[in-house]
Design an enzyme around this catalytic site. Structure first.
Site, PDB file in Angstrom:
ATOM      1  N   ARG A   1      32.391  18.445 -21.246  1.00 23.49           N
ATOM      2  CA  ARG A   1      31.573  19.154 -22.153  1.00 23.49           C
ATOM      3  C   ARG A   1      32.460  20.445 -22.776  1.00 23.49           C
ATOM      4  O   ARG A   1      32.337  20.873 -23.700  1.00 23.49           O
ATOM      5  CB  ARG A   1      30.439  20.023 -21.459  1.00 23.49           C
ATOM      6  N   GLY A   2      33.634  20.622 -21.977  1.00 30.74           N
ATOM      7  CA  GLY A   2      34.573  21.666 -22.364  1.00 30.74           C
ATOM      8  C   GLY A   2      35.209  21.918 -23.829  1.00 30.74           C
ATOM      9  O   GLY A   2      35.404  22.928 -24.106  1.00 30.74           O
TER      10      GLY A   2
ATOM     11  N   ARG B   1      29.705  29.101 -21.838  1.00 34.77           N
ATOM     12  CA  ARG B   1      30.509  28.306 -22.836  1.00 34.77           C
ATOM     13  C   ARG B   1      30.371  28.653 -24.397  1.00 34.77           C
ATOM     14  O   ARG B   1      31.275  28.536 -25.022  1.00 34.77           O
ATOM     15  CB  ARG B   1      29.885  26.699 -22.792  1.00 34.77           C
TER      16      ARG B   1
ATOM     17  N   GLU C   1      41.014  18.111 -25.984  1.00 33.17           N
ATOM     18  CA  GLU C   1      40.730  18.741 -24.659  1.00 33.17           C
ATOM     19  C   GLU C   1      40.603  20.236 -24.607  1.00 33.17           C
ATOM     20  O   GLU C   1      41.142  21.043 -25.585  1.00 33.17           O
ATOM     21  CB  GLU C   1      41.970  18.478 -23.871  1.00 33.17           C
TER      22      GLU C   1
ATOM     23  N   ASP D   1      45.355  21.291 -16.991  1.00 37.05           N
ATOM     24  CA  ASP D   1      45.792  22.130 -15.626  1.00 37.05           C
ATOM     25  C   ASP D   1      46.738  21.311 -15.067  1.00 37.05           C
ATOM     26  O   ASP D   1      47.896  21.163 -15.306  1.00 37.05           O
ATOM     27  CB  ASP D   1      44.421  22.522 -15.095  1.00 37.05           C
TER      28      ASP D   1
ATOM     29  N   LYS E   1      47.728  25.045 -18.999  1.00 33.71           N
ATOM     30  CA  LYS E   1      48.335  25.824 -17.978  1.00 33.71           C
ATOM     31  C   LYS E   1      49.550  25.090 -17.464  1.00 33.71           C
ATOM     32  O   LYS E   1      49.357  24.485 -16.298  1.00 33.71           O
ATOM     33  CB  LYS E   1      47.282  25.857 -16.965  1.00 33.71           C
TER      34      LYS E   1
HETATM   35  P1  IMP Z   1      43.173  18.856 -14.591  1.00 32.00           P
HETATM   36  O1  IMP Z   1      42.812  17.589 -14.230  1.00 32.00           O
HETATM   37  O2  IMP Z   1      43.767  19.613 -13.218  1.00 32.00           O
HETATM   38  O3  IMP Z   1      44.397  18.937 -15.629  1.00 32.00           O
HETATM   39  O4  IMP Z   1      42.180  19.691 -14.969  1.00 32.00           O
HETATM   40  C1  IMP Z   1      41.356  19.643 -16.135  1.00 32.00           C
HETATM   41  C2  IMP Z   1      40.004  20.167 -16.092  1.00 32.00           C
HETATM   42  O5  IMP Z   1      39.670  21.192 -15.221  1.00 32.00           O
HETATM   43  C3  IMP Z   1      39.666  20.881 -17.506  1.00 32.00           C
HETATM   44  O6  IMP Z   1      39.107  19.810 -18.335  1.00 32.00           O
HETATM   45  C4  IMP Z   1      38.560  21.699 -16.850  1.00 32.00           C
HETATM   46  O7  IMP Z   1      37.211  21.157 -16.932  1.00 32.00           O
HETATM   47  C5  IMP Z   1      38.833  22.101 -15.592  1.00 32.00           C
HETATM   48  N1  IMP Z   1      39.774  23.518 -15.449  1.00 32.00           N
HETATM   49  C6  IMP Z   1      40.865  23.806 -15.134  1.00 32.00           C
HETATM   50  N2  IMP Z   1      41.267  25.201 -15.352  1.00 32.00           N
HETATM   51  C7  IMP Z   1      40.195  25.506 -15.874  1.00 32.00           C
HETATM   52  C8  IMP Z   1      39.896  27.100 -15.997  1.00 32.00           C
HETATM   53  O8  IMP Z   1      40.862  27.881 -16.129  1.00 32.00           O
HETATM   54  N3  IMP Z   1      38.476  27.418 -16.337  1.00 32.00           N
HETATM   55  C9  IMP Z   1      37.714  26.438 -16.403  1.00 32.00           C
HETATM   56  N4  IMP Z   1      37.885  24.999 -16.301  1.00 32.00           N
HETATM   57  C10 IMP Z   1      39.246  24.728 -15.899  1.00 32.00           C
END
Ligand code: IMP
Ligand code: MG
Length: 186
Positions: A45-46, A168, A102, A106, A134
């Site tokens: 949903r982000g 949100r 997206e 992260d 990030k």
């Molecule tokens: P990844 O698979 O580690 O790249 O994570 C991506 C997902 O982690 C994003 O779509 C977010 O839902 C969540 N996420 C990563 N960092 C944050 C943050 O700082 N705040 C909130 N959600 C995060």
């Protein structure tokens, strides 16, 4: 004092800065897709706030679709192609020019998995537009075509990103006060 304020250590990206950058991204995408069929895919949903503002900054005709995926617990992250869909797209993407929208990249695992899955459906092209990157936290290589902001390794919320599903709606990106809120491991 607003309820979110106790969880907020600082505003990282204020509303006006977000909106200006999104307008620039919209312009770049509009230029790149002039004369092409553009299909935006948002991961629930982000990415919803970002999608709706980005759409209003894109001047070429475009369609949208949504998908939702399960998030894996710590230590169970899967490599590309192993994402579990909890809600699939409505439309076929074969032959379409897709831009995946997206909220944040992260580790990169979520994106790598979704890209792996979408690629099996033979879109004409597949690009990525993320509001936040990030990059310090990256564990798997993913190529990002449009990036709003590079951010430091801090847990953020607002503008689509939640704290246990709340906040949100905030129009800015804030840094979580980790003394008042413990972010999830994953
Ligand atoms: P990844 O698979 O580690 O790249 O994570 C991506 C997902 O982690 C994003 O779509 C977010 O839902 C969540 N996420 C990563 N960092 C944050 C943050 O700082 N705040 C909130 N959600 C995060
Ligand atoms: Mg999330």
């Amino acid at each position: 004092m607003q309820p979110y304020q106790k969880f907020l250590s600082e505003v990282l990206i204020p509303e006006q800065e977000l909106q200006e950058r999104i307008r620039e991204l919209g312009k770049q995408i509009s230029e790149a897709y002039t004369g092409k069929d553009l299909h935006l895919i948002c991961i629930l949903r982000g990415g919803v706030m970002f999608l709706t503002d980005l759409m209003r900054s894109i001047s070429v005709p475009h369609s949208i679709d949504f998908m939702a995926i399960s998030s894996y617990g710590a230590g169970t992250r899967q490599a590309s192609g192993h994402v579990r869909l909890t809600m699939d797209l409505r439309d076929d993407i074969q032959g379409r020019n897709v831009v995946l929208v997206e909220d944040i990249v992260d580790s990169g695992y979520t994106l790598a998995s979704v890209l792996g899955l979408l690629a099996t459906r033979n879109p004409a092209s597949l690009k990525v537009c993320t509001l936040l990157d990030k990059s310090e936290r990256r564990e798997t290589e993913v190529s990002l075509d449009y990036v709003g902001f590079e951010i430091p390794n801090k847990y953020v919320f607002g503008y689509g990103l939640d704290l246990d599903e709340y906040y949100r709606d905030l129009p800015f990106i804030g840094v979580v006060n980790e003394e008042k809120y413990t972010p999830p491991e994953d």
